[in-house]
Design a protein around this motif. Structure first.
Motif, mmCIF file in Angstrom:
data_model
loop_
_atom_site.group_PDB
_atom_site.id
_atom_site.type_symbol
_atom_site.label_atom_id
_atom_site.label_comp_id
_atom_site.label_asym_id
_atom_site.label_seq_id
_atom_site.Cartn_x
_atom_site.Cartn_y
_atom_site.Cartn_z
ATOM 1 N N GLY A 245 -13.150 -16.047 -13.884
ATOM 2 C CA GLY A 245 -12.481 -16.310 -12.619
ATOM 3 C C GLY A 245 -11.868 -15.114 -11.935
ATOM 4 O O GLY A 245 -11.392 -15.219 -10.801
ATOM 5 N N ALA A 246 -11.850 -13.944 -12.609
ATOM 6 C CA ALA A 246 -11.213 -12.764 -12.018
ATOM 7 C C ALA A 246 -12.145 -12.143 -10.991
ATOM 8 O O ALA A 246 -13.186 -11.582 -11.336
ATOM 9 C CB ALA A 246 -10.846 -11.760 -13.105
ATOM 10 N N LEU A 247 -11.773 -12.222 -9.721
ATOM 11 C CA LEU A 247 -12.596 -11.680 -8.646
ATOM 12 C C LEU A 247 -12.022 -10.365 -8.135
ATOM 13 O O LEU A 247 -10.820 -10.101 -8.258
ATOM 14 C CB LEU A 247 -12.676 -12.681 -7.493
ATOM 15 N N PRO A 248 -12.873 -9.519 -7.543
ATOM 16 C CA PRO A 248 -12.416 -8.233 -7.002
ATOM 17 C C PRO A 248 -11.257 -8.395 -6.029
ATOM 18 O O PRO A 248 -11.233 -9.327 -5.210
ATOM 19 C CB PRO A 248 -13.665 -7.704 -6.295
ATOM 20 N N THR A 249 -10.319 -7.471 -6.118
ATOM 21 C CA THR A 249 -9.122 -7.508 -5.281
ATOM 22 C C THR A 249 -8.739 -6.083 -4.900
ATOM 23 O O THR A 249 -8.762 -5.184 -5.747
ATOM 24 C CB THR A 249 -7.947 -8.174 -6.037
ATOM 25 N N MET A 250 -8.395 -5.872 -3.625
ATOM 26 C CA MET A 250 -7.917 -4.577 -3.152
ATOM 27 C C MET A 250 -6.728 -4.797 -2.231
ATOM 28 O O MET A 250 -6.485 -5.921 -1.782
ATOM 29 C CB MET A 250 -9.035 -3.803 -2.450
ATOM 30 N N VAL A 251 -6.000 -3.727 -1.951
ATOM 31 C CA VAL A 251 -4.772 -3.834 -1.166
ATOM 32 C C VAL A 251 -4.871 -2.955 0.071
ATOM 33 O O VAL A 251 -5.261 -1.786 -0.010
ATOM 34 C CB VAL A 251 -3.543 -3.428 -2.012
ATOM 35 N N CYS A 252 -4.506 -3.509 1.205
ATOM 36 C CA CYS A 252 -4.345 -2.746 2.436
ATOM 37 C C CYS A 252 -2.981 -2.069 2.362
ATOM 38 O O CYS A 252 -1.943 -2.750 2.284
ATOM 39 C CB CYS A 252 -4.414 -3.669 3.652
ATOM 40 N N ARG A 253 -2.986 -0.739 2.364
ATOM 41 C CA ARG A 253 -1.758 0.018 2.108
ATOM 42 C C ARG A 253 -1.235 0.682 3.379
ATOM 43 O O ARG A 253 -1.967 0.893 4.341
ATOM 44 C CB ARG A 253 -2.003 1.047 1.006
ATOM 45 N N PRO A 254 0.052 1.072 3.353
ATOM 46 C CA PRO A 254 0.681 1.634 4.553
ATOM 47 C C PRO A 254 0.171 3.024 4.889
ATOM 48 O O PRO A 254 -0.376 3.724 4.032
ATOM 49 C CB PRO A 254 2.168 1.676 4.168
ATOM 50 N N PRO A 255 0.375 3.455 6.125
ATOM 51 C CA PRO A 255 -0.102 4.773 6.539
ATOM 52 C C PRO A 255 0.784 5.917 6.058
ATOM 53 O O PRO A 255 0.377 7.076 6.117
ATOM 54 C CB PRO A 255 -0.093 4.689 8.070
ATOM 55 N N THR A 256 2.002 5.615 5.601
ATOM 56 C CA THR A 256 2.880 6.656 5.072
ATOM 57 C C THR A 256 3.305 6.288 3.659
ATOM 58 O O THR A 256 3.220 5.122 3.250
ATOM 59 C CB THR A 256 4.126 6.845 5.955
ATOM 60 N N ILE A 257 3.782 7.275 2.927
ATOM 61 C CA ILE A 257 4.115 7.090 1.509
ATOM 62 C C ILE A 257 5.186 6.010 1.347
ATOM 63 O O ILE A 257 6.268 6.098 1.930
ATOM 64 C CB ILE A 257 4.584 8.420 0.898
ATOM 65 N N ASN A 258 4.849 4.968 0.574
ATOM 66 C CA ASN A 258 5.760 3.876 0.214
ATOM 67 C C ASN A 258 6.260 3.079 1.409
ATOM 68 O O ASN A 258 7.347 2.483 1.356
ATOM 69 C CB ASN A 258 6.962 4.404 -0.588
ATOM 70 N N GLY A 259 5.471 3.043 2.500
ATOM 71 C CA GLY A 259 5.813 2.135 3.591
ATOM 72 C C GLY A 259 5.735 0.687 3.105
ATOM 73 O O GLY A 259 5.127 0.389 2.069
ATOM 74 N N ARG A 260 6.336 -0.216 3.847
ATOM 75 C CA ARG A 260 6.354 -1.621 3.449
ATOM 76 C C ARG A 260 5.728 -2.477 4.547
ATOM 77 O O ARG A 260 5.850 -2.168 5.735
ATOM 78 C CB ARG A 260 7.790 -2.083 3.177
ATOM 79 N N PRO A 261 5.046 -3.558 4.154
ATOM 80 C CA PRO A 261 4.368 -4.391 5.161
ATOM 81 C C PRO A 261 5.352 -5.191 5.994
ATOM 82 O O PRO A 261 6.368 -5.685 5.490
ATOM 83 C CB PRO A 261 3.483 -5.310 4.301
ATOM 84 N N GLY A 262 5.043 -5.278 7.275
ATOM 85 C CA GLY A 262 5.787 -6.159 8.163
ATOM 86 C C GLY A 262 4.918 -7.355 8.510
ATOM 87 O O GLY A 262 4.366 -8.019 7.622
ATOM 88 N N ALA A 263 4.710 -7.598 9.783
ATOM 89 C CA ALA A 263 3.907 -8.743 10.215
ATOM 90 C C ALA A 263 2.417 -8.420 10.154
ATOM 91 O O ALA A 263 1.995 -7.279 10.328
ATOM 92 C CB ALA A 263 4.290 -9.133 11.631
ATOM 93 N N VAL A 264 1.609 -9.458 9.870
ATOM 94 C CA VAL A 264 0.145 -9.341 9.892
ATOM 95 C C VAL A 264 -0.344 -10.219 11.039
ATOM 96 O O VAL A 264 -0.177 -11.444 11.019
ATOM 97 C CB VAL A 264 -0.484 -9.791 8.560
ATOM 98 N N SER A 265 -0.962 -9.613 12.042
ATOM 99 C CA SER A 265 -1.288 -10.350 13.265
ATOM 100 C C SER A 265 -2.576 -11.156 13.167
ATOM 101 O O SER A 265 -2.801 -12.043 13.986
ATOM 102 C CB SER A 265 -1.385 -9.376 14.447
#
Length: 769
Positions: A245-265
């Protein structure tokens, strides 16, 4: 299990008067299971202030060994009924070859073929405390005796069982190649007698270890036990595991070091993309789970995320350099005698390993299971349990073999992310970082400056001072806890653990009068790590360059000057061997030169001689999107680690160390701009390439000088980097002060940070040569 043991006392035995005897245990089990005895860690003097030569009293390797020793009795050797021997190594195999060297130790002590020793990696075991931490070139150093004692207990137990079976005295039984034989020719395999040799109750026993003059395995070159599987593609790394059941997973990361996600439009839009099963916001970005990694990449590139500022917002190489200069400790008043002084800048370097950062996680409401290559799995397990709000006992962490580390896998960010994604999606995930992720958001060797001043009068060196100022190195992965736990036993006074780490890992091989080395750290906004050899490459490179300048200032040859001031015969021997084997002082064309450097650490010594070509026709070679620069054309690496368990493995380690040293001196550096690194993969982060690899290369392993193994895995980086830097200075006539030397030239067009994963190249065939 009894809590006392592994005391050693010189008592006579039937096979050798004066042989040391060790205490171990036979554990109650259906088949033979043996363990080394336990012991309290030895105490070092705790009074006084840090000594300039503290490493002569105790060094980092000693501390790690002392911390591991109390739980060594929890690590067992098991003889199986099929005639194999099993050992679950509580360290991480990341390419350094410790599964091979450990198998060799067991095979040696038990007189079984290496091929019949099965060394696996232990799951996270909290009861092992600091005995399941891989780093500091410590594995063989700390496990050498406990592993041998456990194997010797098993061997003696098998001999006793065979004596009963054959009706003879134990001394009349021969064990060879895994077969026990009586004088009359009767024989039985160790597997056949494993049950009869097993313990009905746990009991303490006394054993002697095989003397070194009877070694037939240890000290002889041996091919890695996993070599065939590696070259045929059968060796399994984390992403090769088939977890249901383990499927591929990746993360959309911030443009600067250790930025944090806000809203996803466009969350719903991306969730509806072909093959995508889940899109969730996590603490470090927006995670995508899909049927393939290609689908993951498409979805990550499609996401439109507003990002909150990171921890290095707006910073650049220049601004960090100013921070470092402001934090630099004073050198004190200028000496009244002549002096040589220099300041050296070392830029950020990527800690990306060959294997992408990855982990598999299967999190359920009441439990979790993690698979990843982890060098501090106990800390990882505790942290993951806390993040998931589960009891530690409900989290199982499996340590998988890794494709490289260089300190990177002391951190478990991929495992922590995978656990968070699995919990939020309610499904198993197989998470992988993209190469751009590791260059931009991964661990880096911290930017640093190192200032050195040496005072002298005539032919006498009066004093040496070095002030090393660095972006803070993150030691929060287990090593920091270890140092804190051992602090009362260390002769370092009341200093922080970064300074403790620094003092315990830095040595001064030269008799340079009164000397001092101090560390200052600043700025915790970067993801730094204990990259291979940690502080030593930069510190040693700065020192050896100043030693070259001091030799020139006093009219002395660089090699003979070093030799004169060396304080240790082992260091002198490796330096002499490097000069002899490398033909030091030979005539070379203009623009080419030799460099020689020395480094001592972890009870080992290393000297490196290189030749470098800085002629225009070499420096100006054309490579697509690259700065070729000088080329190291020849290298001789001489190493004394005391007793070498596997010379072939040591040669491989030194080869890698040399490549690291060349890279850090000439080509490998990250460029920081506006809070992010410009490099986005290895196509524009220039680790040593084929066109900068020496045409002539020799590793010379010195004969055993101590009878016990010293640290080896990291040893060769510092002297290699320093030797290349010294050669560069001699070839160009100008001592280099900024590393890598080509850092001022940006040879590529930076890829955009939004989306964080660059588009896959579509023109590869255009560049085939």
């Amino acid at each position: 299990m009894p809590g006392d043991g592994m005391a050693t006392t010189p008592e006579p035995d039937a096979r050798g008067p004066g042989r040391r005897r060790f205490l171990g245990y036979v554990l109650a089990a259906p088949t033979l299971v043996a363990a080394a005895g336990t012991s309290s860690a030895p105490r070092a003097a705790a009074d006084g202030i840090p000594s300039p030569e503290i490493t002569e009293l105790v060094d980092l390797n000693d501390v790690m060994t002392a911390a591991a020793l109390p739980t060594s009795g929890l690590i067992t050797v098991e003889v199986n009924e099929d005639g194999t021997v099993s050992f679950a190594l509580p360290r991480a195999e990341v390419g350094q070859g410790i599964t091979t060297s450990t198998a060799m130790l067991i095979a040696e002590e038990m007189d079984v073929p290496v091929e019949r020793v099965r060394v696996t990696l232990a799951d996270a075991r909290p009861e092992l405390l600091f005995n399941q931490l891989t780093g500091g070139s410590n594995t063989t150093f700390s496990t050498y005796t406990p592993v041998r004692v456990a194997a010797a207990v098993a061997r003696q137990r098998l001999l006793n069982a065979a004596a009963v079976e054959f009706g003879v005295e134990p001394g009349d039984v021969e064990l060879k190649d895994g077969v026990l034989s009586a004088p009359d020719g009767r024989s039985a395999g160790i597997g056949e007698l494993s049950g009869k040799a097993a313990g009905r109750t746990s009991e303490r026993v006394s054993v002697s270890l095989k003397p070194r003059d009877r070694f037939t395995v240890v000290g002889r070159p041996h091919t890695r036990v996993d070599a065939l599987a590696a070259v045929t593609g059968r060796k399994q790394f984390t992403l090769d595991l088939d977890v249901p059941g383990a499927l591929p997973t990746m993360v959309c990361r911030p443009p600067t070091i250790n930025g944090r996600p806000g809203a996803v439009s466009n969350l719903d839009e991306v969730r509806a993309m072909p093959g995508v099963t889940d899109v969730v916001v996590i603490s470090t970005g927006v995670a995508v789970r899909a049927e393939t990694f290609g689908r993951c990449i498409d979805a990550v590139r499609a996401l439109r995320v507003s990002w909150k500022p990171g921890t290095a917002e707006g910073k650049s190489d220049a601004s960090v350099l100013e921070e470092l200069r402001a934090a630099e400790p004073p050198m004190g008043l200028p000496p009244l005698t002549p002096s040589v002084e220099g300041s050296f800048t070392f830029h950020f370097r990527s800690n990306s390993a060959l294997e992408p950062n990855c982990a598999i996680a299967d999190v359920r409401p009441d439990r979790a299971e993690i698979w990843s290559s982890l060098k501090s799995p106990i800390v990882a397990r505790q942290t993951i349990a806390a993040r998931l709000r589960l009891p530690v006992a409900a989290v199982k962490v499996h340590v998988t073999e890794g494709g490289g580390s260089f300190g990177r896998k002391l951190f478990f960010d991929a495992a922590l992310e995978a656990a968070e994604v699995s919990q939020k999606t309610g499904r198993p995930v197989k998470l992988m970082w993209h190469r751009a992720d590791d260059s931009r958001q991964g661990r880096t060797h911290p930017m640093a400056i190192s200032r050195v001043r040496v005072a002298y009068a005539g032919d006498t060196v009066l004093g040496y001072r070095q002030r090393h100022t660095s972006v803070s190195t993150d030691l929060g992965h287990g090593l920091g806890e270890l140092l804190t736990a051992m602090a009362a036993r260390l002769p370092v006074g009341d200093i922080g653990f970064s300074e403790t780490f620094f003092q315990l890992s830095q040595s001064m091989p030269y008799d340079f009068g009164v000397n001092s080395r101090l560390l200052a750290e600043t700025d915790k906004g970067f993801n730094t790590g204990s990259m291979r050899n940690v502080y030593s490459p930069d510190v040693t490179c700065a020192r050896e360059l100043i030693v070259d300048r001091l030799a020139a200032r006093t009219g002395k040859d660089a090699y003979t000057f070093r030799r004169r001031f060396l304080r240790d015969e082992r260091a002198r021997a490796v330096l002499d061997k490097a000069a002899e084997a490398g033909d030091w002082g030979r005539t070379m064309p203009d623009g080419m030169a030799q460099g020689i450097a020395l480094h001592t650490e972890y009870h080992s010594a290393n000297a490196v001689l290189v030749e470098i070509d800085c002629r225009p026709e070499t420096v100006n070679r054309r490579v697509r999107d690259g700065v070729t620069g000088p080329r190291v054309t020849k290298a001789v690496v001489v190493v004394d680690v005391g007793l070498t368990v596997n010379p072939r493995g040591l040669e491989a380690q030194m080869t890698g160390c040399l490549m690291d040293g060349i890279a850090q001196t000439l080509t490998s550096g990250l460029h920081l701009r506006d809070g992010h690194f410009l490099e986005a993969s290895w196509d524009n982060y220039f680790y040593t390439r084929q066109w900068n690899t020496p045409l002539e290369f020799d590793v010379i392993v010195m004969p055993d000088t101590t009878g016990e193994p010293g640290g080896a895995g990291e040893l060769g980086v510092a002297a290699s980097m320093a030797a290349v830097a010294c050669a560069y200075g001699r070839a160009t006539g100008t001592m280099p002060t900024t590393f890598p030397v080509n850092h001022g030239t940006l040879s590529f067009d930076p890829k955009p940070t939004v989306p964080p994963i660059p588009a896959s190249p579509a023109d590869g065939l255009d560049h085939v040569r």
